[in-house]
Design an enzyme around this catalytic site. Structure first.
Site, PDB file in Angstrom:
ATOM      1  N   GLY A 185       0.801  -1.215   0.000  1.00 56.62           N
ATOM      2  CA  GLY A 185       0.000   0.000   0.000  1.00 56.62           C
ATOM      3  C   GLY A 185       0.833   1.264   0.000  1.00 56.62           C
ATOM      4  O   GLY A 185       1.689   1.443   0.848  1.00 56.62           O
ATOM      5  N   SER A 186       0.613   2.159  -0.951  1.00 57.36           N
ATOM      6  CA  SER A 186       1.496   3.302  -1.075  1.00 57.36           C
ATOM      7  C   SER A 186       1.012   4.263  -2.160  1.00 57.36           C
ATOM      8  O   SER A 186      -0.083   4.130  -2.682  1.00 57.36           O
ATOM      9  CB  SER A 186       2.903   2.819  -1.411  1.00 57.36           C
ATOM     10  OG  SER A 186       2.830   1.857  -2.443  1.00 57.36           O
TER      11      SER A 186
END
Length: 218
Positions: A185-186
């Site tokens: 996640g980013s």
């Protein structure tokens, strides 16, 4: 095909899941509980496999277009003051990656790496306004003969605990090639010259290495 950054995690997860399945089969007599544990282990393995997938992308290499560096959703298109490298105004295009997106980072342009720096930091949610300046991140600047300097920034999110960056200063790079990976996640920000024509819209989904996010006619 899986990304090399996931090999150790995939192997470890496979061993753990296989152990859960076997131990549940022999040591848990309650059928529904045994089945629940085995299905949960299988789901975990599938999630890890899909996260580290690395689909082959055929990039149409060109200096005239800037391509999306990652898969995800465009969450920011705005004029901002970039204060780390340019120290002037740029157009920022930010792409948010959910845990189900491909997390490979690809070079948005071809050229020579002029700047590459890692910054330790916080783990605010990736869409937080201050994430670009306060979260763990890497800043990379590629000098392209058509655009000049293009900056992209890998930003860790609330779940991302490791950013992998392959860009080294004075290294030639090719548009669409593997530039790194962000685990779990980013987001990636791209900073473009003010006269660049943006080709995407807010909330549009893009594919890294394929979709054009900006271009310039001359």
């Amino acid at each position: 095909m899986f990304h090399k950054e996931g090999f150790k995690i995939i192997t470890g997860t496979f061993i753990i899941c296989a152990a859960i399945v076997l131990l549940a089969e022999f040591y848990i007599p309650v059928y529904w509980l045994r089945l629940l544990l085995q299905i949960s282990a299988l789901i975990l393995l599938i999630l890890i496999l899909q996260f580290f997938r690395n689909p082959k992308r055929l990039t149409n290499i060109t200096d005239e277009n800037i391509i999306a560096p990652v898969d995800g959703k465009v969450v920011v298109i705005e004029e901002v003051f970039e204060k780390e490298y340019f120290k002037d105004k740029r157009i920022q295009v930010s792409i948010f990656m959910s845990p189900v997106n491909v997390h490979v980072t690809r070079y948005p342009v071809s050229g020579m790496v002029k700047f590459s720096k890692y910054h330790p930091g916080k783990y605010l949610v990736a869409w937080h306004p201050k994430a670009s300046e306060e979260n763990e991140r890497t800043t990379v600047v590629v000098n392209n003969p058509f655009y000049g300097d293009i900056l992209y920034r890998q930003i860790a999110g609330a779940l991302a605990k490791r950013i992998v960056n392959y860009a080294k200063e004075n290294m030639p790079v090719i548009q669409g090639a593997d530039a790194g990976f962000i685990k779990f996640g980013s987001r990636v920000d791209v900073f473009l010259p003010l006269d660049t024509e943006i080709k995407v819209k807010l909330h549009q989904k893009v594919k890294g290495g394929i979709d054009i996010i900006a271009s310039k006619n001359d």
